[in-house]
Design a protein around this motif. Structure first.
Motif, PDB file in Angstrom:
ATOM      1  N   GLY A 132       0.781  -1.230   0.000  1.00  0.00           N
ATOM      2  CA  GLY A 132       0.000   0.000   0.000  1.00  0.00           C
ATOM      3  C   GLY A 132       0.813   1.280   0.000  1.00  0.00           C
ATOM      4  N   HIS A 133       2.125   1.172  -0.268  1.00  0.00           N
ATOM      5  CA  HIS A 133       2.945   2.374  -0.102  1.00  0.00           C
ATOM      6  C   HIS A 133       2.733   3.417  -1.199  1.00  0.00           C
ATOM      7  N   HIS A 134       1.963   3.099  -2.211  1.00  0.00           N
ATOM      8  CA  HIS A 134       1.567   4.117  -3.193  1.00  0.00           C
ATOM      9  C   HIS A 134       0.160   4.620  -2.935  1.00  0.00           C
ATOM     10  N   GLY A 135      -0.341   4.373  -1.738  1.00  0.00           N
ATOM     11  CA  GLY A 135      -1.553   5.061  -1.322  1.00  0.00           C
ATOM     12  C   GLY A 135      -2.806   4.246  -1.199  1.00  0.00           C
ATOM     13  N   LEU A 136      -2.829   3.013  -1.736  1.00  0.00           N
ATOM     14  CA  LEU A 136      -4.030   2.183  -1.686  1.00  0.00           C
ATOM     15  C   LEU A 136      -3.688   0.807  -1.145  1.00  0.00           C
ATOM     16  N   PHE A 137      -4.496   0.312  -0.216  1.00  0.00           N
ATOM     17  CA  PHE A 137      -4.259  -1.020   0.353  1.00  0.00           C
ATOM     18  C   PHE A 137      -5.130  -2.040  -0.375  1.00  0.00           C
ATOM     19  N   PRO A 138      -4.511  -2.952  -1.135  1.00  0.00           N
ATOM     20  CA  PRO A 138      -5.296  -3.951  -1.873  1.00  0.00           C
ATOM     21  C   PRO A 138      -5.637  -5.150  -0.996  1.00  0.00           C
ATOM     22  N   ARG A 143     -11.930   7.212   2.751  1.00  0.00           N
ATOM     23  CA  ARG A 143     -11.265   6.138   2.017  1.00  0.00           C
ATOM     24  C   ARG A 143     -10.644   6.716   0.758  1.00  0.00           C
ATOM     25  N   THR A 144      -9.639   7.547   0.956  1.00  0.00           N
ATOM     26  CA  THR A 144      -8.975   8.226  -0.146  1.00  0.00           C
ATOM     27  C   THR A 144      -7.531   7.757  -0.258  1.00  0.00           C
ATOM     28  N   GLU A 148     -21.475   6.863   4.109  1.00  0.00           N
ATOM     29  CA  GLU A 148     -20.815   5.568   4.231  1.00  0.00           C
ATOM     30  C   GLU A 148     -19.853   5.237   3.086  1.00  0.00           C
ATOM     31  N   PRO A 149     -20.208   5.540   1.810  1.00  0.00           N
ATOM     32  CA  PRO A 149     -19.267   5.178   0.735  1.00  0.00           C
ATOM     33  C   PRO A 149     -17.909   5.862   0.841  1.00  0.00           C
ATOM     34  N   PHE A 150     -17.816   6.941   1.590  1.00  0.00           N
ATOM     35  CA  PHE A 150     -16.562   7.687   1.675  1.00  0.00           C
ATOM     36  C   PHE A 150     -15.794   7.408   2.973  1.00  0.00           C
ATOM     37  N   LEU A 151     -16.425   6.730   3.937  1.00  0.00           N
ATOM     38  CA  LEU A 151     -15.769   6.493   5.223  1.00  0.00           C
ATOM     39  C   LEU A 151     -14.581   5.553   5.053  1.00  0.00           C
ATOM     40  N   LEU A 152     -13.562   5.763   5.845  1.00  0.00           N
ATOM     41  CA  LEU A 152     -12.347   4.972   5.747  1.00  0.00           C
ATOM     42  C   LEU A 152     -12.630   3.490   5.969  1.00  0.00           C
ATOM     43  N   HIS A 204      -8.831  -0.216   0.966  1.00  0.00           N
ATOM     44  CA  HIS A 204      -9.314   0.610  -0.130  1.00  0.00           C
ATOM     45  C   HIS A 204     -10.131  -0.183  -1.154  1.00  0.00           C
ATOM     46  N   ARG A 205     -10.490  -1.397  -0.804  1.00  0.00           N
ATOM     47  CA  ARG A 205     -11.286  -2.197  -1.729  1.00  0.00           C
ATOM     48  C   ARG A 205     -12.563  -1.440  -2.107  1.00  0.00           C
ATOM     49  N   GLY A 206     -12.852  -1.431  -3.397  1.00  0.00           N
ATOM     50  CA  GLY A 206     -14.083  -0.786  -3.841  1.00  0.00           C
ATOM     51  C   GLY A 206     -13.891   0.615  -4.352  1.00  0.00           C
ATOM     52  N   GLY A 207     -12.645   1.039  -4.537  1.00  0.00           N
ATOM     53  CA  GLY A 207     -12.419   2.350  -5.146  1.00  0.00           C
ATOM     54  C   GLY A 207     -11.944   3.372  -4.146  1.00  0.00           C
ATOM     55  N   SER A 208     -11.471   4.473  -4.680  1.00  0.00           N
ATOM     56  CA  SER A 208     -10.913   5.535  -3.847  1.00  0.00           C
ATOM     57  C   SER A 208     -11.000   6.857  -4.571  1.00  0.00           C
ATOM     58  N   LYS A 209     -11.373   7.882  -3.835  1.00  0.00           N
ATOM     59  CA  LYS A 209     -11.245   9.240  -4.366  1.00  0.00           C
ATOM     60  C   LYS A 209      -9.810   9.660  -4.119  1.00  0.00           C
ATOM     61  N   ASP A 210      -9.207  10.274  -5.124  1.00  0.00           N
ATOM     62  CA  ASP A 210      -7.786  10.583  -4.975  1.00  0.00           C
ATOM     63  C   ASP A 210      -7.547  12.083  -4.931  1.00  0.00           C
ATOM     64  N   VAL A 211      -6.931  12.612  -5.956  1.00  0.00           N
ATOM     65  CA  VAL A 211      -6.452  13.988  -5.924  1.00  0.00           C
ATOM     66  C   VAL A 211      -7.597  14.933  -6.272  1.00  0.00           C
ATOM     67  N   LEU A 212      -8.428  15.241  -5.288  1.00  0.00           N
ATOM     68  CA  LEU A 212      -9.566  16.108  -5.519  1.00  0.00           C
ATOM     69  C   LEU A 212      -9.204  17.546  -5.189  1.00  0.00           C
ATOM     70  N   PRO A 213      -9.747  18.504  -5.922  1.00  0.00           N
ATOM     71  CA  PRO A 213      -9.595  19.894  -5.516  1.00  0.00           C
ATOM     72  C   PRO A 213     -10.164  20.096  -4.118  1.00  0.00           C
TER      73      PRO A 213
END
Length: 966
Positions: free
Chosen positions: A160-166, A461-462, A823-827, A842-851
């Motif tokens: 997960g060191h690039h930001g997402l835990f598979p 969950r970003t 709920e869809p956004f909670l860690l 992070h299973r199920g997607g992630s919001k990343d670099v948002l303004p």
């Protein structure tokens, strides 16, 4: 070198002769020449570089509490070396064909070393090196005898060191690749073992088996550690400080440490206050130059009685001095539990700015150099002159770091800043290190003041959420005005508290008006960790309710037990007997909404009589439109004695008016401006909290009881103020609704849309019952809030009960819907808090670099809105809103920047989509580091502009208004 020398952090001059002789170690690359300053960086060197940075993170950044935690995990005295190994091994997955084929020159060198692959397969199938590393390290660690429990929590930190835990399955090599992405044959496996052994022994371990930790940390600590892995990797990947080493003969831990120390020095990185001396009984007076009030002393005493780091809930009246007390409590908790900094979260951007100054002053009292280490984190910090003045001239603006570039292989990271100084010259910096100001890194600064959103983001969950949680590790967290979190925001607040509680991060929550149920929910969240809801509910129910006001409730977990201290004290001044009146809203039976102009004239008539002999009144409206209409009506009556303050004023006008109002109506100061003989301030909810004005008379629209009491806190706020006879007694006049004989009252529809009919009905019942009588404030505050928020329906008259039941059903459905929408956004997903590792987080997607605005929309319910910069346009080009000339394309010189940014204003939410589609920076702003992301809204000579089908106008008195819609 002996093992003892390694354990003491000694420096090895080079690898062993056996390691140097292995061709694969001299070929496997970690950074291509293009990403390492023109010369490839061997993979082993990058692992050592990262480990060397981690050693400095340990020595100069980690809080004492975190170092102790790591020693508990790894074994006594082993925490530092284990931490360095954990950070350095992150790129183990690069020792695969899936990665090594990505750079043509590097690939050729690897093939010459005897490591080959099927080029067609590696091009056809993708396997990211972070996931490959997590998958492959599992087999290696199992082979040397690591326990399954140790392997299970370590591999996700690598994967997960690039930001997402598979998930484990998601980290595995694609089946169709047939094992060829990791390399067929014993040569690849042997090369990875030689890499792992060479790296491990260079750090002073005998072998990989000896690295295994003694204990498994809880999941919150795992998340924090993951953030520090990312931090060390990003620093060690900055090519300006870690240029490539492509000769194995030059690879060494000694060289890595020299590079890391030079980089650390040039980047100016540092931690907080380190080992803090426990504050004494006179600390409050030393920090704030006045003696503590009883409640402030009580709060510090409770912090000293706590048996472990925990949650402190402070409930005290408006103006009681909760924030100052909380800062001293932060010192107490930090000294007791080894915390190294503080995060102060405020409800709004506007309240952050004065707190930024206050925290800097407080820290200067602890040690002068600490004040320069405070970061201001909110979306409009570039408008804060004090923040900008702290940045040295050679430092780039904040938005230099807003983007993160990374391909699907994780090859390009947001590694850091380019040093602008020469190698032996480090510029003095009067703000936190520039590296900390990069995207997602702000909370890593040792001391932070920001909106509560910064904590809420850490519960989403970003991608790279671990950096935010690492930034909260080892700090004391102080959150002000927590009652302002609605049901949607509260889902993120509870999620954040759950992780912080499990990690042992002390949290101080401040509120003037906190419903008892909300207090219990916050305590339950903090104490929960991985425990079941029923178990935590039972523990919380054992904590008694406060018996007075102000009060403090402290809870903590020690092993399987929960401790608590609950105390109350007297306020610093006697209760005010606040008279309650109702000014019925003038509804027209033929209209759904009352006429705003008529309502304003009604208020003007009332104030004409009440302020006949002078005095200062505060009128709070629930919407900008009602505030503007009231201001116009009052201005006809009182002329220049009326002020208007709301959220659709441009930044400069709002700042100037806020400063003026605080100067005229704030606490009396020696040499300050005299209180005006007569003045009326019309404001929206921005005057509701953290706004230190003192009105002789309050007129307010109806709002839920806790917010209504906040508004009452602005009346007769300070002692020693001379007031005219007609307003000498504290009084609140409530409008915005109209009682009806035998029927429920009518409410302004806009207020129902904001607050819901249910809470307005229950609050109106309390107001009607008190009309002609008095409330004892603040002593009666807990009772009034509890009666409105408790489920007992007896608070309303019998004739209202059916209306209340209907309103409750609608309110409960809306609350449930809003909570579910978070709920869809909670860690953590529902039902997964009991998981023991970070696998699949992070299973199920992630919001990343948002303004920033979109991140804000994620954690705050409601319609999204945007800010624009207003400029004037004529045939000669552009001017600032204040009239200063810009270039023909809007070019803004440095001396014009404040004027340009001063024209920033927030649009009504309904204009958001049109504004995002139509508006952008002026041509002259596109290369400007401060303005290139700003949206300009040109106005004509009359102050009008167009967005879509909407025409808006900016008036220097009224602010932004919507003229009409085609």
């Amino acid at each position: 070198m002996t093992r003892t020398e390694h354990e003491q952090g000694g420096q090895s001059s080079s690898l062993t002769t056996h390691s140097v002789a292995l061709p694969p170690l001299g070929a496997l690359w970690g950074k291509s020449a293009g990403k390492a300053g023109g010369r490839a960086n061997l993979l082993l060197q990058h692992l050592l570089d990262t480990a060397a940075v981690a050693e400095l993170v340990w020595d100069h950044y980690l809080a004492p509490s975190l170092r102790q935690t790591l020693n508990d995990i790894a074994g006594p005295g082993r925490g530092r070396r284990f931490f360095a190994w954990l950070c350095g091994v992150h790129d183990f997955g690069k020792a695969t064909p899936a990665f090594q084929h990505l750079d043509e020159a590097g690939a050729a060198r690897v093939r010459r070393a005897g490591l080959v692959w099927d080029q067609r397969v590696v091009r056809l199938h993708r396997w990211r090196h972070d996931r490959a590393g997590g998958c492959l390290i599992r087999g290696c660690l199992s082979e040397v005898g690591w326990s399954e429990a140790s392997i299970d929590w370590v591999w996700p930190l690598i994967a997960g060191h690039h930001g997402l835990f598979p998930t484990l399955g998601g980290a595995a090599e694609p089946r169709r690749a047939g094992g060829r992405l990791q390399g067929k044959g014993r040569e690849w496996k042997q090369a990875r073992w030689e890499l792992l052994n060479a790296f491990t022994t260079a750090l002073g371990f005998d072998d990989v088996a000896g690295v295994e930790p003694n204990n498994t940390p809880n999941r919150a600590v795992q998340l924090q550690l993951s953030g520090f892995v990312v931090m060390a990797d990003w620093i060690a990947s900055d090519q300006e400080h870690f240029r490539g080493v492509d000769s194995l003969a030059e690879v060494s831990m000694h060289g890595a440490r020299e590079r890391a120390e030079a980089a650390w020095k040039r980047l100016g990185l540092r931690g907080g206050w380190g080992e803090l001396v426990a504050p004494g009984q006179n600390t409050f007076q030393a920090r704030f130059r006045n003696d503590p009030r009883p409640s402030q002393t009580m709060l510090a005493d409770v912090a000293r009685q706590m048996g472990a780091p925990g949650l402190v809930v402070v409930e005290a009246p408006m103006g009681e001095g909760k924030t100052k007390a909380a800062l001293v409590v932060a010192e107490v908790l930090a000294a007791r539990w080894g915390m190294d900094g503080v995060f102060v979260g405020m409800p709004t951007q506007a309240t952050c700015d004065p707190m930024f100054s206050n925290v800097r002053s407080w820290l200067e009292g602890i040690a002068p150099d600490l004040a320069s280490q405070v970061a201001l984190l909110h979306g409009k910090r570039m408008f804060n002159r004090q923040w900008r003045d702290l940045l040295t001239e050679d430092a780039a603006p904040d938005d230099r770091f807003t983007s993160v570039d990374e391909d699907e292989f994780g090859l390009d990271d947001p590694y850091g800043v380019s040093a602008q100084a020469s190698a032996d010259v480090v510029p003095e910096r009067l703000a936190p290190a520039e590296w900390f100001m990069g995207a997602k890194r702000g909370l890593l600064s040792p001391f932070v003041v920001g909106t509560i959103d910064q904590l809420l983001f850490a519960a989403t969950r970003t991608k790279h959420v671990m950096l935010r949680m690492a930034g909260l590790a080892g700090k004391v967290v102080v959150l002000d005005e927590v009652h302002a979190a609605d049901v949607y925001m509260s889902q993120f607040l509870a999620e954040g508290l759950r992780w912080l509680g499990q990690a042992g991060v002390p949290v101080v929550l401040l509120s003037a008006t906190l419903p008892p149920a909300q207090r219990r929910e916050l305590m339950a969240a903090y104490l929960a960790g991985a425990r079941s809801a029923d178990a935590v509910a039972s523990e919380v129910s054992a904590v008694p309710e406060p018996s007075g006001y102000p009060s403090v409730t402290a809870v903590w977990r020690f092993g399987s037990e929960v401790g608590h201290v609950v105390k109350a004290s007297r306020s610093w001044r006697d209760d005010l007997q606040v008279a309650v009146e109702i000014l019925p809203e003038p509804f027209d039976d033929a209209a759904k909404e009352p006429d705003g102009r008529a309502s304003g004239e009604q208020v003007a008539a009332l104030l004409r009589e009440r302020l006949a002999d002078g005095g200062c009144a505060l009128v709070i409206r629930n919407t900008v439109l009602r505030a503007q209409q009231t201001f116009e009506a009052l201005r006809e009556e009182f002329g220049d004695e009326v002020r208007l303050l709301h959220g659709r004023l441009c930044a400069a006008d709002r700042a100037d008016r806020t400063e003026e109002c605080l100067e005229l109506l704030g606490a009396p100061k020696p040499g300050g401006s005299p209180r005006p003989p007569r003045m009326v301030l019309v404001a929206t909810q921005i005057a509701e909290q953290s706004f230190d004005v003192d009105a002789d008379l309050l007129v307010t629209d109806l709002a839920p009881m806790d917010l209504l009491l906040q508004r009452i806190g602005r009346a007769h706020r300070h002692a020693g103020v001379r007031r005219p006879d007609r307003v000498s007694d504290p009084r609140v006049i409530v409008t915005g609704f109209a009682p009806q004989d035998g029927r429920p009252p009518r409410f302004v529809k806009a207020a129902e849309g904001i607050y819901g009919r249910y809470l307005l009905l229950r609050t109106a019942a309390q107001v009607c019952a008190a009309a002609g009588d008095r409330w004892s404030i603040p002593g009666q505050v807990p009772q009034l809030v509890s009666e409105v928020y408790a489920p007992d329906r007896s608070v309303v008259p019998a004739a209202w009960e059916q209306a209340e039941r209907d309103a409750y059903t609608e309110w409960a459905d809306r609350q449930r819907t809003r909570a579910e929408s978070a709920e869809p956004f909670l860690l953590t997903r529902a039902g997964e808090h009991g998981r023991q590792t970070l696998e699949g987080l992070h299973r199920g997607g992630s919001k990343d670099v948002l303004p920033d605005e979109q991140h804000r929309a994620m954690v705050r319910d409601g319609d999204r809105s945007v800010e624009v910069v207003l400029v004037r346009q004529d045939d000669r080009g552009f001017r600032t809103l204040s009239g200063k000339s810009l270039g023909v394309h809007g070019e803004a010189s440095r001396d014009r920047l404040d004027d340009v940014l001063g024209g920033t204003v927030r649009l009504p939410a309904k204009l958001t989509e049109d504004a995002e589609r139509e508006l952008g920076p002026l041509d002259g702003w596109r290369e400007d580091p401060w303005l290139r992301y700003s949206r300009a809204l040109p106005l004509d000579a009359s102050g009008k502009g167009r967005i879509g089908d909407h025409e808006v106008r900016y008036d220097r008195l009224l602010g932004l208004t919507e003229e009409r819609t085609r």
